[in-house]
Design a protein around this motif. Structure first.
Motif, PDB file in Angstrom:
ATOM      1  N   VAL A 125       0.855  -1.197   0.000  1.00 21.73           N
ATOM      2  CA  VAL A 125       0.000   0.000   0.000  1.00 21.73           C
ATOM      3  C   VAL A 125       0.882   1.235   0.000  1.00 21.73           C
ATOM      4  O   VAL A 125       1.753   1.387   0.859  1.00 21.73           O
ATOM      5  N   VAL A 126       0.676   2.111  -0.978  1.00 21.99           N
ATOM      6  CA  VAL A 126       1.372   3.394  -1.023  1.00 21.99           C
ATOM      7  C   VAL A 126       0.320   4.488  -1.191  1.00 21.99           C
ATOM      8  O   VAL A 126      -0.782   4.233  -1.688  1.00 21.99           O
ATOM      9  N   THR A 127       0.668   5.700  -0.767  1.00 23.91           N
ATOM     10  CA  THR A 127      -0.254   6.819  -0.896  1.00 23.91           C
ATOM     11  C   THR A 127       0.398   7.940  -1.690  1.00 23.91           C
ATOM     12  O   THR A 127       1.534   8.321  -1.428  1.00 23.91           O
ATOM     13  N   ALA A 128      -0.347   8.447  -2.668  1.00 26.18           N
ATOM     14  CA  ALA A 128       0.125   9.591  -3.429  1.00 26.18           C
ATOM     15  C   ALA A 128      -0.050  10.867  -2.611  1.00 26.18           C
ATOM     16  O   ALA A 128       0.747  11.784  -2.707  1.00 26.18           O
ATOM     17  N   SER A 129      -1.105  10.903  -1.801  1.00 25.39           N
ATOM     18  CA  SER A 129      -1.356  12.036  -0.902  1.00 25.39           C
ATOM     19  C   SER A 129      -2.304  11.569   0.191  1.00 25.39           C
ATOM     20  O   SER A 129      -3.359  11.001  -0.116  1.00 25.39           O
ATOM     21  N   ASN A 184      -2.532   1.736  -4.649  1.00 25.86           N
ATOM     22  CA  ASN A 184      -2.022   3.110  -4.653  1.00 25.86           C
ATOM     23  C   ASN A 184      -3.202   4.034  -4.382  1.00 25.86           C
ATOM     24  O   ASN A 184      -4.181   4.042  -5.137  1.00 25.86           O
ATOM     25  N   VAL A 185      -3.114   4.820  -3.304  1.00 20.36           N
ATOM     26  CA  VAL A 185      -4.275   5.572  -2.831  1.00 20.36           C
ATOM     27  C   VAL A 185      -4.012   7.071  -2.805  1.00 20.36           C
ATOM     28  O   VAL A 185      -2.917   7.524  -2.480  1.00 20.36           O
ATOM     29  N   LYS A 186      -5.039   7.832  -3.162  1.00 21.13           N
ATOM     30  CA  LYS A 186      -5.049   9.286  -2.998  1.00 21.13           C
ATOM     31  C   LYS A 186      -6.233   9.624  -2.094  1.00 21.13           C
ATOM     32  O   LYS A 186      -7.388   9.378  -2.436  1.00 21.13           O
ATOM     33  N   LEU A 187      -5.949  10.147  -0.903  1.00 24.25           N
ATOM     34  CA  LEU A 187      -7.006  10.517   0.029  1.00 24.25           C
ATOM     35  C   LEU A 187      -7.511  11.925  -0.270  1.00 24.25           C
ATOM     36  O   LEU A 187      -6.765  12.785  -0.734  1.00 24.25           O
ATOM     37  N   ALA A 188      -8.788  12.142   0.019  1.00 25.32           N
ATOM     38  CA  ALA A 188      -9.389  13.456  -0.186  1.00 25.32           C
ATOM     39  C   ALA A 188      -9.164  14.319   1.047  1.00 25.32           C
ATOM     40  O   ALA A 188      -9.433  13.892   2.177  1.00 25.32           O
ATOM     41  N   GLY A 189      -8.653  15.522   0.819  1.00 27.75           N
ATOM     42  CA  GLY A 189      -8.470  16.446   1.925  1.00 27.75           C
ATOM     43  C   GLY A 189      -9.812  16.927   2.453  1.00 27.75           C
ATOM     44  O   GLY A 189     -10.806  16.992   1.721  1.00 27.75           O
TER      45      GLY A 189
END
Length: 218
Positions: A125-129, A184-189
């Motif tokens: 698991v990796v996060t772009a943001s 690969n995940v991008k979380l919403a601010g």
């Protein structure tokens, strides 16, 4: 004897050439799946070629491709999404994107399977943001991204990625023996809600009656 040997070498050479041609043909067949889902209808471009509109599910030649998703059904212009995706033969790669007014408020994930030499199932698991986020697997904390769990029980799992200042993202995915499950995940601010401040004028006037007009007669 030399004649027969020469003929034999030619036959063997043709055999290798035929096998090589078959391998080349097989490697250039569309055997890698790509599935894209968005919260609003969007145009999809793969290697700068428009391939359709979301939701979309197609097969491509295995390898790395450039992916661009442009929202279309909206009254205001939303930021597009562009990335590179590695497509694996006999595997579906799933791309999901939730568009918002800004890239910070947008969210998404890319889920794929990568063959590995060992017969166990693994999770990456990796996060772009943001750069680092907490990961739980089936409700059990696993650590922070970038995260690698070398041994995971094959089957369906629930993965939750969270970080302060961002909305949690829950992903349902299946781990398969002999493959590494890549997420690969991008979380919403999340925009903080301002705390209401008490009105000074209201507090001052509390308990009093204000007369706006003085009567001159009854």
């Amino acid at each position: 004897m030399g004649k027969y040997l020469a003929v034999g070498l030619i036959v063997i050479g043709l055999g290798f050439a035929g096998f090589g041609g078959f391998s080349y043909w097989k490697s250039h067949q569309p055997t890698a799946g790509l599935k894209i889902e968005t919260n609003i209808p969007s145009l999809v471009f793969v290697d700068n070629l428009q391939v359709g509109q979301t939701p979309i599910e197609k097969t491509f030649i295995p390898g790395e491709v450039s992916l661009k998703i442009i929202p279309t059904s909206t009254s205001s212009a939303l930021p597009s999404y562009q990335t590179k995706v590695k497509l694996t033969s006999q595997v579906y790669t799933v791309v999901r994107r939730d568009f918002a007014d800004t890239d910070l408020l947008s969210a998404g994930d890319i889920i794929s399977l990568e063959p590995q030499s060992v017969k166990t199932a693994a999770l990456s698991v990796v996060t772009a943001s943001p750069e680092s986020a907490s990961v739980t697997l089936d409700g059990q904390p696993q650590g922070f991204t970038p995260l690698l769990v070398t041994s995971v029980i094959p089957g369906d799992h629930e993965i939750t990625i969270s970080s302060p200042g961002f909305a949690d993202r829950q992903i349902s995915a299946k781990a398969i023996a002999g493959y590494k499950l890549n997420i690969n995940v991008k979380l919403a601010g999340v925009i903080p809600t301002p705390t209401p401040q008490p009105s000074t004028s209201s507090a001052t006037l509390k308990g009093y009656v204000t007369i706006t007009d003085t009567p001159t007669k009854f």
